[in-house]
Design a protein around this motif. Structure first.
Motif, PDB file in Angstrom:
ATOM      1  N   ALA A   4       0.862  -1.183   0.000  1.00 57.00           N
ATOM      2  CA  ALA A   4       0.000   0.000   0.000  1.00 57.00           C
ATOM      3  C   ALA A   4       0.896   1.229   0.000  1.00 57.00           C
ATOM      4  CB  ALA A   4      -0.915   0.002   1.215  1.00 57.00           C
ATOM      5  N   LEU A   5       0.803   2.032  -1.048  1.00 63.15           N
ATOM      6  CA  LEU A   5       1.563   3.281  -1.135  1.00 63.15           C
ATOM      7  C   LEU A   5       0.720   4.396  -0.535  1.00 63.15           C
ATOM      8  CD1 LEU A   5       2.902   3.037  -4.797  1.00 63.15           C
ATOM      9  CD2 LEU A   5       3.931   2.178  -2.694  1.00 63.15           C
ATOM     10  N   ILE A   6       1.301   5.162   0.370  1.00 61.08           N
ATOM     11  CA  ILE A   6       0.550   6.199   1.067  1.00 61.08           C
ATOM     12  C   ILE A   6       1.277   7.528   0.920  1.00 61.08           C
ATOM     13  CG2 ILE A   6      -0.492   6.871   3.260  1.00 61.08           C
ATOM     14  CD1 ILE A   6      -0.048   3.880   4.113  1.00 61.08           C
ATOM     15  N   GLU A   7       0.583   8.493   0.342  1.00 65.31           N
ATOM     16  CA  GLU A   7       1.122   9.853   0.181  1.00 65.31           C
ATOM     17  C   GLU A   7      -0.032  10.835   0.296  1.00 65.31           C
ATOM     18  OE1 GLU A   7       2.882  13.153  -0.008  1.00 65.31           O
ATOM     19  OE2 GLU A   7       4.184  11.408  -0.059  1.00 65.31           O
ATOM     20  N   ILE A   8       0.088  11.789   1.205  1.00 68.41           N
ATOM     21  CA  ILE A   8      -0.962  12.776   1.450  1.00 68.41           C
ATOM     22  C   ILE A   8      -1.092  13.749   0.279  1.00 68.41           C
ATOM     23  CG2 ILE A   8      -1.615  14.731   2.935  1.00 68.41           C
ATOM     24  CD1 ILE A   8      -2.015  12.046   4.248  1.00 68.41           C
ATOM     25  N   GLU A   9       0.025  14.229  -0.192  1.00 66.82           N
ATOM     26  CA  GLU A   9       0.010  15.248  -1.239  1.00 66.82           C
ATOM     27  C   GLU A   9      -0.173  14.608  -2.618  1.00 66.82           C
ATOM     28  OE1 GLU A   9       2.497  18.878  -0.112  1.00 66.82           O
ATOM     29  OE2 GLU A   9       3.750  17.151   0.376  1.00 66.82           O
ATOM     30  N   PRO A  10      -0.449  15.420  -3.646  1.00 64.22           N
ATOM     31  CA  PRO A  10      -0.620  14.868  -4.994  1.00 64.22           C
ATOM     32  C   PRO A  10       0.618  14.087  -5.436  1.00 64.22           C
ATOM     33  CG  PRO A  10      -1.383  17.127  -4.927  1.00 64.22           C
ATOM     34  CD  PRO A  10      -0.719  16.865  -3.601  1.00 64.22           C
ATOM     35  N   ILE A  11       0.400  12.861  -5.862  1.00 61.93           N
ATOM     36  CA  ILE A  11       1.498  11.954  -6.184  1.00 61.93           C
ATOM     37  C   ILE A  11       2.330  12.445  -7.366  1.00 61.93           C
ATOM     38  CG2 ILE A  11       1.980   9.625  -7.032  1.00 61.93           C
ATOM     39  CD1 ILE A  11      -0.303   8.679  -5.253  1.00 61.93           C
ATOM     40  N   VAL A  12       1.707  13.068  -8.331  1.00 63.31           N
ATOM     41  CA  VAL A  12       2.428  13.514  -9.518  1.00 63.31           C
ATOM     42  C   VAL A  12       3.489  14.569  -9.174  1.00 63.31           C
ATOM     43  CG1 VAL A  12       2.134  14.649 -11.771  1.00 63.31           C
ATOM     44  CG2 VAL A  12       0.558  12.881 -11.060  1.00 63.31           C
ATOM     45  N   LYS A  13       3.329  15.258  -8.053  1.00 61.77           N
ATOM     46  CA  LYS A  13       4.334  16.243  -7.621  1.00 61.77           C
ATOM     47  C   LYS A  13       5.659  15.585  -7.257  1.00 61.77           C
ATOM     48  CE  LYS A  13       3.476  19.387  -4.592  1.00 61.77           C
ATOM     49  NZ  LYS A  13       2.982  20.131  -3.420  1.00 61.77           N
ATOM     50  N   LYS A  89      -4.877  -6.128   4.517  1.00 63.87           N
ATOM     51  CA  LYS A  89      -4.628  -7.144   5.537  1.00 63.87           C
ATOM     52  C   LYS A  89      -3.535  -6.643   6.469  1.00 63.87           C
ATOM     53  CE  LYS A  89      -5.794 -10.805   2.331  1.00 63.87           C
ATOM     54  NZ  LYS A  89      -5.299 -11.938   1.553  1.00 63.87           N
ATOM     55  N   LYS A  90      -3.415  -7.284   7.618  1.00 62.58           N
ATOM     56  CA  LYS A  90      -2.401  -6.867   8.598  1.00 62.58           C
ATOM     57  C   LYS A  90      -0.974  -7.057   8.078  1.00 62.58           C
ATOM     58  CE  LYS A  90      -4.303  -5.418  12.444  1.00 62.58           C
ATOM     59  NZ  LYS A  90      -4.053  -4.089  12.939  1.00 62.58           N
ATOM     60  N   ASP A  91      -0.773  -7.994   7.146  1.00 64.19           N
ATOM     61  CA  ASP A  91       0.582  -8.246   6.655  1.00 64.19           C
ATOM     62  C   ASP A  91       0.943  -7.421   5.418  1.00 64.19           C
ATOM     63  OD1 ASP A  91      -1.106  -9.588   4.913  1.00 64.19           O
ATOM     64  OD2 ASP A  91       0.243 -11.303   4.676  1.00 64.19           O
ATOM     65  N   THR A  92       0.056  -6.536   4.995  1.00 63.54           N
ATOM     66  CA  THR A  92       0.356  -5.658   3.867  1.00 63.54           C
ATOM     67  C   THR A  92       1.502  -4.714   4.234  1.00 63.54           C
ATOM     68  OG1 THR A  92      -1.926  -5.723   3.090  1.00 63.54           O
ATOM     69  CG2 THR A  92      -0.585  -3.887   2.334  1.00 63.54           C
ATOM     70  N   LEU A  93       2.446  -4.560   3.335  1.00 70.46           N
ATOM     71  CA  LEU A  93       3.546  -3.627   3.546  1.00 70.46           C
ATOM     72  C   LEU A  93       3.061  -2.220   3.229  1.00 70.46           C
ATOM     73  CD1 LEU A  93       6.600  -3.155   4.079  1.00 70.46           C
ATOM     74  CD2 LEU A  93       6.927  -3.403   1.615  1.00 70.46           C
ATOM     75  N   LEU A  94       3.175  -1.319   4.180  1.00 69.70           N
ATOM     76  CA  LEU A  94       2.786   0.074   3.982  1.00 69.70           C
ATOM     77  C   LEU A  94       4.036   0.859   3.570  1.00 69.70           C
ATOM     78  CD1 LEU A  94       0.521   0.622   7.126  1.00 69.70           C
ATOM     79  CD2 LEU A  94      -0.110  -0.247   4.870  1.00 69.70           C
ATOM     80  N   TRP A  95       3.982   1.470   2.408  1.00 67.43           N
ATOM     81  CA  TRP A  95       5.113   2.255   1.897  1.00 67.43           C
ATOM     82  C   TRP A  95       4.728   3.720   2.067  1.00 67.43           C
ATOM     83  CZ3 TRP A  95       8.775  -0.422  -1.662  1.00 67.43           C
ATOM     84  CH2 TRP A  95       9.886   0.376  -1.968  1.00 67.43           C
ATOM     85  N   VAL A  96       5.352   4.369   3.025  1.00 65.95           N
ATOM     86  CA  VAL A  96       4.992   5.726   3.438  1.00 65.95           C
ATOM     87  C   VAL A  96       5.984   6.714   2.839  1.00 65.95           C
ATOM     88  CG1 VAL A  96       4.645   7.251   5.418  1.00 65.95           C
ATOM     89  CG2 VAL A  96       4.052   4.820   5.588  1.00 65.95           C
ATOM     90  N   PHE A  97       5.452   7.698   2.126  1.00 63.39           N
ATOM     91  CA  PHE A  97       6.287   8.722   1.505  1.00 63.39           C
ATOM     92  C   PHE A  97       6.166  10.024   2.274  1.00 63.39           C
ATOM     93  CE2 PHE A  97       5.174   5.791  -1.856  1.00 63.39           C
ATOM     94  CZ  PHE A  97       6.377   5.599  -2.502  1.00 63.39           C
ATOM     95  N   SER A  98       7.253  10.645   2.552  1.00 66.98           N
ATOM     96  CA  SER A  98       7.374  11.998   3.105  1.00 66.98           C
ATOM     97  C   SER A  98       7.058  12.097   4.596  1.00 66.98           C
ATOM     98  CB  SER A  98       6.525  13.020   2.333  1.00 66.98           C
ATOM     99  OG  SER A  98       5.173  12.946   2.707  1.00 66.98           O
ATOM    100  N   THR A  99       7.648  13.110   5.190  1.00 66.82           N
ATOM    101  CA  THR A  99       7.432  13.352   6.617  1.00 66.82           C
ATOM    102  C   THR A  99       6.015  13.835   6.897  1.00 66.82           C
ATOM    103  OG1 THR A  99       8.339  15.574   6.356  1.00 66.82           O
ATOM    104  CG2 THR A  99       9.849  13.857   7.100  1.00 66.82           C
ATOM    105  N   ARG A 113       3.987  -3.404   9.299  1.00 66.65           N
ATOM    106  CA  ARG A 113       5.210  -3.467   8.487  1.00 66.65           C
ATOM    107  C   ARG A 113       5.200  -2.252   7.568  1.00 66.65           C
ATOM    108  NH1 ARG A 113       6.605  -8.113   5.166  1.00 66.65           N
ATOM    109  NH2 ARG A 113       4.814  -7.442   3.967  1.00 66.65           N
ATOM    110  N   TYR A 114       6.295  -1.527   7.514  1.00 69.61           N
ATOM    111  CA  TYR A 114       6.307  -0.329   6.678  1.00 69.61           C
ATOM    112  C   TYR A 114       7.700  -0.008   6.163  1.00 69.61           C
ATOM    113  CZ  TYR A 114       8.186   2.283  10.661  1.00 69.61           C
ATOM    114  OH  TYR A 114       8.976   2.729  11.696  1.00 69.61           O
ATOM    115  N   VAL A 115       7.713   0.765   5.086  1.00 64.84           N
ATOM    116  CA  VAL A 115       8.922   1.355   4.529  1.00 64.84           C
ATOM    117  C   VAL A 115       8.716   2.852   4.607  1.00 64.84           C
ATOM    118  CG1 VAL A 115      10.277   1.733   2.436  1.00 64.84           C
ATOM    119  CG2 VAL A 115       9.387  -0.549   2.954  1.00 64.84           C
ATOM    120  N   LEU A 116       9.659   3.566   5.174  1.00 65.88           N
ATOM    121  CA  LEU A 116       9.594   5.020   5.228  1.00 65.88           C
ATOM    122  C   LEU A 116      10.518   5.567   4.144  1.00 65.88           C
ATOM    123  CD1 LEU A 116       8.680   7.656   6.469  1.00 65.88           C
ATOM    124  CD2 LEU A 116      10.488   7.410   8.182  1.00 65.88           C
TER     125      LEU A 116
END
Length: 135
Positions: A4-13, A89-99, A113-116
């Protein structure tokens, strides 16, 4: 693998987000994207490649009062976690972009589980001006 890729701001930026998305698709991962809003050209790419899109609505506003910013932060946090807990699911890797995204996810992220993924520093830092002279 589910990611799961997670980014608050517009991704194209942020080209690194688009690059990670395309690389994960090429690797055959099941990818979901969580963002407040998504641009039409990226939506088309996601639909063609079976990427789940979760537009949560709203926008991150930089220039508002601290009280409104905290209220906005909590509202966005609830939207994100409600969507993640519902679709992933609980085992999905969360890929978190930006502070900024990290700030919105809060401590609950530590239970998953996550990648920062942090971007290069593009703004001047003024944290130490009161203590040190920075030229």
């Amino acid at each position: 693998m589910r990611v799961a890729l997670i980014e608050i701001e517009p991704i194209v930026k942020y080209p690194p987000v688009v690059s990670v998305l395309k690389n994960l698709v090429d690797l055959g991962c099941q990818v979901s994207v969580y963002t407040l809003s998504m641009q039409p050209e990226l939506k088309d790419y996601c639909r063609r490649n079976n990427v789940n899109i979760h537009e949560l609505g709203g926008a991150y506003i930089y220039q508002i009062s601290p009280v409104k910013k905290l209220i906005n932060l909590e509202n966005i946090r609830k939207k994100i976690w409600n969507a993640i807990n519902h679709y992933e699911k609980k085992d999905t890797l969360l890929w978190v972009f930006s502070t900024i995204t990290l700030k919105h996810l809060g401590r609950e992220l530590l239970n998953r589980r996550y990648v920062l993924h942090l971007f290069e520093l593009i703004e001047n830092l003024y944290y130490f001006n009161h203590y040190f002279k920075i030229d």
